[in-house]
Design a protein around this motif. Structure first.
Motif, PDB file in Angstrom:
ATOM      1  N   THR A 115      -8.641   5.862   0.134  1.00  0.00           N
ATOM      2  CA  THR A 115      -7.344   6.369  -0.293  1.00  0.00           C
ATOM      3  C   THR A 115      -7.529   7.421  -1.383  1.00  0.00           C
ATOM      4  OG1 THR A 115      -5.238   5.762  -1.368  1.00  0.00           O
ATOM      5  CG2 THR A 115      -7.138   4.417  -1.905  1.00  0.00           C
ATOM      6  N   ASP A 116      -6.595   8.363  -1.456  1.00  0.00           N
ATOM      7  CA  ASP A 116      -6.658   9.421  -2.458  1.00  0.00           C
ATOM      8  C   ASP A 116      -6.085   8.990  -3.807  1.00  0.00           C
ATOM      9  OD1 ASP A 116      -7.864  11.417  -0.857  1.00  0.00           O
ATOM     10  OD2 ASP A 116      -5.954  11.804   0.133  1.00  0.00           O
ATOM     11  N   THR A 117      -5.323   7.899  -3.809  1.00  0.00           N
ATOM     12  CA  THR A 117      -4.705   7.432  -5.054  1.00  0.00           C
ATOM     13  C   THR A 117      -5.303   6.094  -5.463  1.00  0.00           C
ATOM     14  OG1 THR A 117      -2.913   6.366  -3.800  1.00  0.00           O
ATOM     15  CG2 THR A 117      -2.526   8.609  -4.596  1.00  0.00           C
ATOM     16  N   LYS A 118      -5.405   5.865  -6.751  1.00  0.00           N
ATOM     17  CA  LYS A 118      -6.010   4.644  -7.253  1.00  0.00           C
ATOM     18  C   LYS A 118      -5.150   3.433  -6.900  1.00  0.00           C
ATOM     19  CE  LYS A 118      -8.002   2.562 -11.399  1.00  0.00           C
ATOM     20  NZ  LYS A 118      -8.236   2.705 -12.856  1.00  0.00           N
ATOM     21  N   PRO A 119      -5.698   2.470  -6.151  1.00  0.00           N
ATOM     22  CA  PRO A 119      -4.914   1.303  -5.729  1.00  0.00           C
ATOM     23  C   PRO A 119      -4.903   0.217  -6.803  1.00  0.00           C
ATOM     24  CG  PRO A 119      -7.061   1.210  -4.717  1.00  0.00           C
ATOM     25  CD  PRO A 119      -7.048   2.456  -5.578  1.00  0.00           C
ATOM     26  N   ASP A 120      -4.141   0.425  -7.849  1.00  0.00           N
ATOM     27  CA  ASP A 120      -4.160  -0.513  -8.971  1.00  0.00           C
ATOM     28  C   ASP A 120      -3.048  -1.557  -8.881  1.00  0.00           C
ATOM     29  OD1 ASP A 120      -2.024   1.156  -9.431  1.00  0.00           O
ATOM     30  OD2 ASP A 120      -2.510   1.552 -11.536  1.00  0.00           O
ATOM     31  N   GLN A 121      -2.334  -1.607  -7.728  1.00  0.00           N
ATOM     32  CA  GLN A 121      -1.251  -2.572  -7.613  1.00  0.00           C
ATOM     33  C   GLN A 121      -1.779  -3.984  -7.371  1.00  0.00           C
ATOM     34  OE1 GLN A 121      -1.854  -0.036  -5.546  1.00  0.00           O
ATOM     35  NE2 GLN A 121      -1.473  -0.554  -3.408  1.00  0.00           N
ATOM     36  N   ARG A 122      -1.056  -4.943  -7.882  1.00  0.00           N
ATOM     37  CA  ARG A 122      -1.432  -6.347  -7.748  1.00  0.00           C
ATOM     38  C   ARG A 122      -1.180  -6.820  -6.316  1.00  0.00           C
ATOM     39  NH1 ARG A 122       0.967 -11.212 -11.608  1.00  0.00           N
ATOM     40  NH2 ARG A 122      -0.689 -12.729 -11.163  1.00  0.00           N
ATOM     41  N   ALA A 123      -2.012  -7.735  -5.839  1.00  0.00           N
ATOM     42  CA  ALA A 123      -1.804  -8.318  -4.517  1.00  0.00           C
ATOM     43  C   ALA A 123      -0.655  -9.327  -4.569  1.00  0.00           C
ATOM     44  CB  ALA A 123      -3.081  -9.007  -4.040  1.00  0.00           C
ATOM     45  N   VAL A 124      -0.010  -9.504  -3.419  1.00  0.00           N
ATOM     46  CA  VAL A 124       1.069 -10.484  -3.264  1.00  0.00           C
ATOM     47  C   VAL A 124       0.683 -11.404  -2.115  1.00  0.00           C
ATOM     48  CG1 VAL A 124       3.486 -10.821  -2.630  1.00  0.00           C
ATOM     49  CG2 VAL A 124       2.847  -8.937  -4.147  1.00  0.00           C
ATOM     50  N   ALA A 125       0.720 -12.722  -2.341  1.00  0.00           N
ATOM     51  CA  ALA A 125       0.351 -13.702  -1.317  1.00  0.00           C
ATOM     52  C   ALA A 125       1.578 -14.535  -0.951  1.00  0.00           C
ATOM     53  CB  ALA A 125      -0.773 -14.600  -1.833  1.00  0.00           C
ATOM     54  N   GLN A 176      11.815  -9.769 -13.498  1.00  0.00           N
ATOM     55  CA  GLN A 176      12.651 -10.751 -14.177  1.00  0.00           C
ATOM     56  C   GLN A 176      11.817 -11.783 -14.938  1.00  0.00           C
ATOM     57  OE1 GLN A 176      15.211 -12.508 -11.208  1.00  0.00           O
ATOM     58  NE2 GLN A 176      16.506 -10.692 -11.007  1.00  0.00           N
ATOM     59  N   LYS A 177      10.670 -12.165 -14.372  1.00  0.00           N
ATOM     60  CA  LYS A 177       9.834 -13.185 -14.993  1.00  0.00           C
ATOM     61  C   LYS A 177       8.762 -12.607 -15.911  1.00  0.00           C
ATOM     62  CE  LYS A 177       9.195 -17.142 -13.209  1.00  0.00           C
ATOM     63  NZ  LYS A 177       8.758 -18.337 -12.449  1.00  0.00           N
ATOM     64  N   GLY A 178       8.722 -11.281 -16.011  1.00  0.00           N
ATOM     65  CA  GLY A 178       7.772 -10.641 -16.911  1.00  0.00           C
ATOM     66  C   GLY A 178       6.347 -10.611 -16.400  1.00  0.00           C
ATOM     67  N   TYR A 179       6.175 -10.693 -15.070  1.00  0.00           N
ATOM     68  CA  TYR A 179       4.845 -10.629 -14.480  1.00  0.00           C
ATOM     69  C   TYR A 179       4.412  -9.172 -14.312  1.00  0.00           C
ATOM     70  CZ  TYR A 179       5.702 -15.490 -12.946  1.00  0.00           C
ATOM     71  OH  TYR A 179       5.985 -16.830 -12.893  1.00  0.00           O
ATOM     72  N   THR A 180       3.171  -8.890 -14.610  1.00  0.00           N
ATOM     73  CA  THR A 180       2.655  -7.556 -14.344  1.00  0.00           C
ATOM     74  C   THR A 180       2.343  -7.416 -12.864  1.00  0.00           C
ATOM     75  OG1 THR A 180       0.909  -5.948 -14.826  1.00  0.00           O
ATOM     76  CG2 THR A 180       0.274  -8.258 -14.851  1.00  0.00           C
ATOM     77  N   MET A 181       2.581  -6.239 -12.302  1.00  0.00           N
ATOM     78  CA  MET A 181       2.234  -5.967 -10.914  1.00  0.00           C
ATOM     79  C   MET A 181       1.104  -4.952 -10.846  1.00  0.00           C
ATOM     80  SD  MET A 181       3.839  -8.113  -9.172  1.00  0.00           S
ATOM     81  CE  MET A 181       3.482  -7.524  -7.517  1.00  0.00           C
ATOM     82  N   LYS A 182       0.365  -4.831 -11.947  1.00  0.00           N
ATOM     83  CA  LYS A 182      -0.816  -3.982 -11.989  1.00  0.00           C
ATOM     84  C   LYS A 182      -2.069  -4.849 -11.824  1.00  0.00           C
ATOM     85  CE  LYS A 182       1.184   0.003 -12.810  1.00  0.00           C
ATOM     86  NZ  LYS A 182       1.054   1.144 -11.860  1.00  0.00           N
ATOM     87  N   LYS A 183      -3.192  -4.208 -11.720  1.00  0.00           N
ATOM     88  CA  LYS A 183      -4.521  -4.806 -11.592  1.00  0.00           C
ATOM     89  C   LYS A 183      -4.766  -5.338 -10.187  1.00  0.00           C
ATOM     90  CE  LYS A 183      -7.996  -7.734 -13.725  1.00  0.00           C
ATOM     91  NZ  LYS A 183      -8.315  -8.780 -14.704  1.00  0.00           N
ATOM     92  N   SER A 184      -5.510  -4.562  -9.422  1.00  0.00           N
ATOM     93  CA  SER A 184      -5.850  -4.932  -8.056  1.00  0.00           C
ATOM     94  C   SER A 184      -6.919  -6.022  -8.056  1.00  0.00           C
ATOM     95  CB  SER A 184      -6.350  -3.705  -7.285  1.00  0.00           C
ATOM     96  OG  SER A 184      -7.517  -3.183  -7.887  1.00  0.00           O
ATOM     97  N   PRO A 185      -7.040  -6.776  -6.962  1.00  0.00           N
ATOM     98  CA  PRO A 185      -8.062  -7.825  -6.894  1.00  0.00           C
ATOM     99  C   PRO A 185      -9.467  -7.246  -6.798  1.00  0.00           C
ATOM    100  CG  PRO A 185      -6.947  -7.586  -4.781  1.00  0.00           C
ATOM    101  CD  PRO A 185      -6.201  -6.722  -5.750  1.00  0.00           C
TER     102      PRO A 185
END
Length: 350
Positions: free
Chosen positions: A59-69, A191-200
């Motif tokens: 990918t051309d962009t840094k995939p720093d999003q958090r995973a969702v299970a 709403q719960k204050g969870y970060t959605m950054k930092k990829s696995p």
């Protein structure tokens, strides 16, 4: 005499200055290991600056999003499901009795809608934890409830958000009709204050060229038996034209409810683990820590390998070394040691 004394003093001063001068020490800069391309296939290093950690795709962009299970229902009344075709990894494991359930992990893609969402089990929670994923479920077993209420893992549960973040479909009956959108997942996290950054952490992947040269026993199809009735049995068929595996439940191809797109996979990883029934309802304790026997299917070929749990991630191993995945999507099936991998899994070269 005076001139001689002055000259001698000057000479001694010069000699003293020369002999007391120490050699100049050069500062050696410590080299730090280069981890920029850790686990990154060499062909991707050249083609893309980044890659997705769960698929290996560039990918051309840094995939720093958090995973969702997300816990996804696999009851016949829940099929076809929504969003599974966008998952990077899906874990298929027995939930109770002979009923399997999916843990669908999303990081490189974001489906509009996911579901039907079903209840949590502790071993699914541990898998999500190992991927640093936000865990989504609707309901829980007693063991899972303890983990969720202790904030062991960041989570959103339909028992709390039924009718708000989680919506009920009028076309299906409970408990097979709870859905969540990706937009509401992000809303709930905020709403719960969870970060959605930092990829696995990234898995290991072959280069595209290495994938073309993989060896192993021919295995164009594989059948996995979970139930005597066949309701929860899984099948994977390798498509030579696509170079990917198609998936089937009880003989019917797995497709997305909303788009009709089929599930297409690059790795099928089947592992054997100890299962123990812990109550009259058929709930189980499953050992996903100790490792064991496994099959790894890639590019129409199968190899008998082992599996190990490395920091919460289930990975294929051979002779102590981690085996790379083919770049793309992966489905992990967990079968009980009794009756065992060789009994539960049927391989065919056709």
């Amino acid at each position: 005499m005076k001139k001689w004394a002055v000259a001698m003093a000057a000479f001694l001063l010069l000699l003293s200055g020369c002999t007391s001068k120490e050699p100049v020490k050069k500062t050696v800069k410590e080299e730090k290991p280069n981890t920029k391309h850790e686990n990154k296939p060499e062909d991707m290093v050249k083609a893309y600056p980044y890659f997705y950690p769960l698929t290996g795709i560039g990918t051309d962009t840094k995939p720093d999003q958090r995973a969702v299970a997300v816990m996804v229902n696999n009851h016949p009344k829940a099929r076809p499901q929504s969003g599974l075709n966008k998952a990077d990894i899906v874990y298929e494991i027995l939930a109770e009795g002979d009923v399997t359930r999916f843990l669908a992990v999303f990081q490189s893609e974001r489906p509009a809608k996911i579901g039907p969402v079903r209840s949590a089990r502790d071993y699914y929670i541990n898998l999500a934890k190992g991927l640093n994923a936000l865990y989504i479920a609707h309901g829980y077993s007693p063991e899972a409830k303890q983990l969720l209420e202790s904030n062991y893992v960041d989570n959103l549960n339909g028992m709390v958000y039924d009718g708000t973040l989680f919506k009920r479909s009028s076309s299906r009956k409970p408990p097979h009709n709870s859905y969540i959108t990706y937009a509401n997942i992000l809303k709930g996290a905020e709403q719960k204050g969870y970060t959605m950054k930092k990829s696995p952490s990234a898995f290991r992947f072959y280069t595209v060229e290495e994938s073309k040269d993989l060896t192993g026993q021919e295995a164009k199809s594989v059948n996995i038996t979970y139930s005597k009735s066949g309701t929860f049995n899984s099948k994977y068929q390798f498509d030579e034209t696509l170079g990917k595996y198609k998936r089937f439940s009880a003989g019917e191809q797995t497709v997305d409810l909303d788009t009709g797109e089929p599930i297409l996979l690059d790795n099928v990883f089947i592992i054997e683990a100890v299962h123990k029934v812990i109550d009259s309802y058929g709930l189980r304790d499953i050992d996903l820590q100790s490792g064991g026997k496994a099959y790894l299917l890639q590019m129409g070929k199968v190899n008998e390998v082992e599996w190990a749990n490395k920091n919460g991630r289930i990975v294929p191993m051979k002779n102590g070394d981690e085996i790379p995945f083919v770049q793309g999507k992966t489905w992990v099936n967990v079968v009980p040691t009794n009756p065992g991998l060789h009994t539960s899994v049927s391989l065919s070269a056709q």
